[in-house]
Enzyme design. Structure first.
Site, PDB file in Angstrom:
ATOM      1  CG  HIS A 266      -2.058   0.837   1.281  1.00  0.00           C
ATOM      2  ND1 HIS A 266      -2.483   1.620   0.231  1.00  0.00           N
ATOM      3  CD2 HIS A 266      -2.925   1.149   2.320  1.00  0.00           C
ATOM      4  CE1 HIS A 266      -3.519   2.356   0.595  1.00  0.00           C
ATOM      5  NE2 HIS A 266      -3.798   2.094   1.857  1.00  0.00           N
ATOM      6  CG  HIS A 307      -3.937   0.514  -8.129  1.00  0.00           C
ATOM      7  ND1 HIS A 307      -5.305   0.437  -7.955  1.00  0.00           N
ATOM      8  CD2 HIS A 307      -3.463   1.335  -7.162  1.00  0.00           C
ATOM      9  CE1 HIS A 307      -5.634   1.199  -6.930  1.00  0.00           C
ATOM     10  NE2 HIS A 307      -4.553   1.760  -6.428  1.00  0.00           N
ATOM     11  CG  ASP A 365       2.979   4.603  -3.432  1.00  0.00           C
ATOM     12  OD1 ASP A 365       2.872   5.731  -2.931  1.00  0.00           O
ATOM     13  OD2 ASP A 365       2.305   3.633  -3.079  1.00  0.00           O
TER      14      ASP A 365
HETATM   15  N1  ACO Z   1       5.618  -6.828  -9.939  1.00  0.00           N
HETATM   16  C1  ACO Z   1       5.534  -8.058 -10.530  1.00  0.00           C
HETATM   17  N2  ACO Z   1       4.371  -8.730 -10.692  1.00  0.00           N
HETATM   18  C2  ACO Z   1       3.254  -8.158 -10.233  1.00  0.00           C
HETATM   19  C3  ACO Z   1       3.274  -6.905  -9.613  1.00  0.00           C
HETATM   20  C4  ACO Z   1       4.495  -6.223  -9.469  1.00  0.00           C
HETATM   21  N3  ACO Z   1       4.561  -5.037  -8.878  1.00  0.00           N
HETATM   22  N4  ACO Z   1       2.023  -6.576  -9.238  1.00  0.00           N
HETATM   23  C5  ACO Z   1       1.236  -7.595  -9.603  1.00  0.00           C
HETATM   24  N5  ACO Z   1       1.973  -8.547 -10.220  1.00  0.00           N
HETATM   25  C6  ACO Z   1       1.475  -9.783 -10.817  1.00  0.00           C
HETATM   26  C7  ACO Z   1       1.057 -10.796  -9.763  1.00  0.00           C
HETATM   27  O1  ACO Z   1       2.147 -11.621  -9.376  1.00  0.00           O
HETATM   28  C8  ACO Z   1      -0.034 -11.536 -10.487  1.00  0.00           C
HETATM   29  O2  ACO Z   1       0.590 -12.431 -11.406  1.00  0.00           O
HETATM   30  P1  ACO Z   1      -0.127 -13.837 -11.785  1.00  0.00           P
HETATM   31  O3  ACO Z   1      -1.444 -13.479 -12.393  1.00  0.00           O
HETATM   32  O4  ACO Z   1       0.818 -14.481 -12.727  1.00  0.00           O
HETATM   33  O5  ACO Z   1      -0.261 -14.576 -10.489  1.00  0.00           O
HETATM   34  C9  ACO Z   1      -0.712 -10.462 -11.320  1.00  0.00           C
HETATM   35  O6  ACO Z   1       0.294  -9.468 -11.543  1.00  0.00           O
HETATM   36  C10 ACO Z   1      -1.917  -9.833 -10.638  1.00  0.00           C
HETATM   37  O7  ACO Z   1      -1.476  -9.281  -9.419  1.00  0.00           O
HETATM   38  P2  ACO Z   1      -2.211  -9.398  -8.019  1.00  0.00           P
HETATM   39  O8  ACO Z   1      -1.184  -9.610  -6.958  1.00  0.00           O
HETATM   40  O9  ACO Z   1      -3.330 -10.388  -8.119  1.00  0.00           O
HETATM   41  O10 ACO Z   1      -2.818  -7.963  -7.913  1.00  0.00           O
HETATM   42  P3  ACO Z   1      -3.439  -7.316  -6.620  1.00  0.00           P
HETATM   43  O11 ACO Z   1      -4.549  -6.449  -7.072  1.00  0.00           O
HETATM   44  O12 ACO Z   1      -3.765  -8.339  -5.598  1.00  0.00           O
HETATM   45  O13 ACO Z   1      -2.237  -6.436  -6.018  1.00  0.00           O
HETATM   46  C11 ACO Z   1      -0.740  -4.639  -5.690  1.00  0.00           C
HETATM   47  C12 ACO Z   1      -2.078  -5.091  -6.278  1.00  0.00           C
HETATM   48  C13 ACO Z   1      -0.678  -5.021  -4.210  1.00  0.00           C
HETATM   49  C14 ACO Z   1      -0.660  -3.131  -5.784  1.00  0.00           C
HETATM   50  C15 ACO Z   1       0.403  -5.320  -6.480  1.00  0.00           C
HETATM   51  O14 ACO Z   1       0.338  -4.925  -7.829  1.00  0.00           O
HETATM   52  C16 ACO Z   1       1.773  -5.007  -5.877  1.00  0.00           C
HETATM   53  O15 ACO Z   1       2.202  -5.671  -4.952  1.00  0.00           O
HETATM   54  N6  ACO Z   1       2.477  -3.947  -6.406  1.00  0.00           N
HETATM   55  C17 ACO Z   1       3.747  -3.561  -5.848  1.00  0.00           C
HETATM   56  C18 ACO Z   1       3.535  -2.752  -4.566  1.00  0.00           C
HETATM   57  C19 ACO Z   1       2.950  -1.379  -4.832  1.00  0.00           C
HETATM   58  O16 ACO Z   1       3.414  -0.640  -5.682  1.00  0.00           O
HETATM   59  N7  ACO Z   1       1.932  -1.010  -4.032  1.00  0.00           N
HETATM   60  C20 ACO Z   1       1.317   0.305  -4.095  1.00  0.00           C
HETATM   61  C21 ACO Z   1      -0.074   0.247  -4.653  1.00  0.00           C
HETATM   62  S1  ACO Z   1      -0.770   1.879  -4.773  1.00  0.00           S
HETATM   63  C22 ACO Z   1      -1.235   2.235  -3.185  1.00  0.00           C
HETATM   64  O17 ACO Z   1      -1.665   1.403  -2.440  1.00  0.00           O
HETATM   65  C23 ACO Z   1      -1.066   3.607  -2.730  1.00  0.00           C
END
Ligand code: ACO
Length: 430
Positions: A266, A307, A365
């Site tokens: 987050h 996201h 971010d």
């Molecule tokens: N890097 C690599 N792979 C990723 C990333 C990433 N940053 N984000 C998602 N994926 C992949 C997942 O592994 C998943 O792959 P799969 O389908 O092969 O299993 C797919 O993309 C879908 O991702 P989910 O994890 O299901 O997406 P979710 O909606 O649950 O998570 C989140 C969203 C937490 C933001 C995620 O993208 C992440 O961890 N990003 C990095 C952290 C980040 O930048 N957070 C800030 C978000 S903005 C905020 O809260 C202010």
């Protein structure tokens, strides 16, 4: 909530439930599941809330496919360009843009609350030198509940308004106290003539009284605050709502929101992005880290990417990237190595099939830390500033929730996968 005549029938063996569909003013309708368990004995299962609307709200609208973010109907691009953080705060809380005198009264009410109790100041002397600023912020906001508890009636709208202005006024002073504590400097003084963002810079940097505010910095900070002010039912806001639904002290509920925001999935991602860029170090290492991000056996993720809601682009990231160019240009740092690295990382990721297939784009971010660093703000403070900005969103959502006379405690159920009933065996017989 407006209700359409449409329904969905759900049948389980001989039991059925007629689920009504409720229409939103804009965006997707929802299926009302309130009677599902009573009618069929079933619960729904959506552990990360990917398909669940947890409440009704009139504050913020997001269309993740189109990259749309609106506060009270106003597009974020217009607010970032034309408004200010305090005006946006008024808008979020009251639902309408203020007239001049209304804004001036609002500003006065925030200012009036910008004084810390001396006992609270003492709290900061107890932290270890390496205490993380987010832990300090969470503790100090929780400590506000020790001062403001006996006199708060959360069902009284006047008390809720007093809480709103108090937390909005206290937050910049707490954040600036933490900033100066970790820097070993003295906090500056609030100046009535200055804007909210200028005052934050003053509180941060003007302890000696000789700090000159760079207007490009204060404008960029104001835009960052506007962009972070609210984001509907995200993890931290939902934490504030769920915690608050038990009727707890509102400062304690905001502390729960801060705890949720700290996580790297987050708001903690802004600090994590800078750590990641430092670790990558040079453009020549980008392909290695892209491969690590794609490797499911490697916990590494591209921080600041992806996201839950935005599956096209995050409109806030687009605005912040533009602000990075302005701030660095003004500092004659067009070739700032961290920004260059971030831009190249974005370009390579956006052209990689893994990221394309999963609709992964830079989020709010990804670029904000570049601006904060240029201003001289250490990375441990990035999420703290996010919390400062988001406080208005948290407090607004808490107030909106408390306005509902039929509010019930939030209480999800579970899919139980543990043991069936069994008898206790005494320790010497196991
Ligand atoms: N890097 C690599 N792979 C990723 C990333 C990433 N940053 N984000 C998602 N994926 C992949 C997942 O592994 C998943 O792959 P799969 O389908 O092969 O299993 C797919 O993309 C879908 O991702 P989910 O994890 O299901 O997406 P979710 O909606 O649950 O998570 C989140 C969203 C937490 C933001 C995620 O993208 C992440 O961890 N990003 C990095 C952290 C980040 O930048 N957070 C800030 C978000 S903005 C905020 O809260 C202010």
């Amino acid at each position: 909530m407006p209700s359409s005549k449409k329904t969905i029938s759900l049948i389980n063996d001989s039991l059925s439930s007629e689920l009504s569909i409720k229409d939103a003013s804009v965006g997707p309708s929802v299926v009302d599941l309130a009677n599902l368990n009573k009618d069929t004995g079933l619960f729904t299962f959506d552990p990360s809330y990917s398909s669940t609307a947890s409440c009704e709200s009139k504050v913020t609208y997001i269309d993740g496919d189109e990259g749309i973010l609106e506060y009270r109907g106003y597009p974020i691009e217009q607010l970032a360009n034309k408004s200010t953080y305090l005006e946006v705060s008024y808008l979020l809380f009251n639902g309408e843009l203020p007239k001049k005198e209304e804004l001036s009264e609002f500003r006065h009410n925030v200012k009036h609350n910008m004084v810390l109790d001396s006992n609270l100041k003492q709290l900061f002397t107890g932290f270890l030198p390496n205490a993380h600023p987010m832990g300090m912020l969470m503790s100090s906001v929780a400590a506000l509940s020790t001062i403001y508890h006996e006199d708060i009636d959360i069902r009284n709208p006047h008390h809720r308004e007093a809480f709103f202005f108090n937390v909005l006024g206290k937050m910049p002073v707490l954040v600036a106290t933490i900033f100066n504590q970790i820097n070993g400097t003295k906090i500056g003084s609030y100046n009535e003539e200055r804007s909210y963002a200028e005052n934050i810079l003053t509180l941060f940097f003007d302890g000696r009284g000789d700090y000159e505010i760079n207007p490009v910095f204060s404008q960029a900070l104001d835009i960052l605050l506007v962009l972070h002010a609210d984001h509907e039912q995200n993890c931290s806001t939902s934490s504030v709502r769920l915690t608050g639904s038990s009727g707890t002290n509102p400062y304690a509920a905001i502390a729960a929101g801060i705890a949720a925001l700290w996580g790297p999935s987050h708001g903690g991602a802004n600090e994590a992005v800078v750590r990641m860029l430092k670790e990558i170090g040079s453009p020549k290492n980008i392909p290695t880290y892209i491969e690590k991000a794609k490797d499911k056996s490697d916990p590494f993720k591209l921080m600041g990417f992806g996201h839950r809601v935005y599956k096209n682009f995050d409109p806030r990231a687009t605005i912040i990237r533009g602000e990075c160019h302005k701030v660095l240009g003004q500092l004659n740092q067009d070739n700032n190595p961290m920004f260059e690295l971030a831009l190249q990382l974005e370009e390579i990721a956006l052209n990689d099939q893994y990221f394309v297939d999963r609709n992964l784009y830079p989020n709010v971010d990804f670029y904000s830390g570049v601006i904060y660093q240029a201003m001289g703000i250490p990375k441990e403070m990035f999420t703290v500033i996010f919390a400062l900005a988001r406080t208005v969103g948290w407090a607004t959502h808490w107030c909106e929730m408390m306005e509902n006379p039929a509010l019930k405690i939030g209480r999800p159920r579970q899919l139980y996968l543990g043991s069936e009933k069994r008898d206790y065996i005494s320790i010497d017989q196991r």
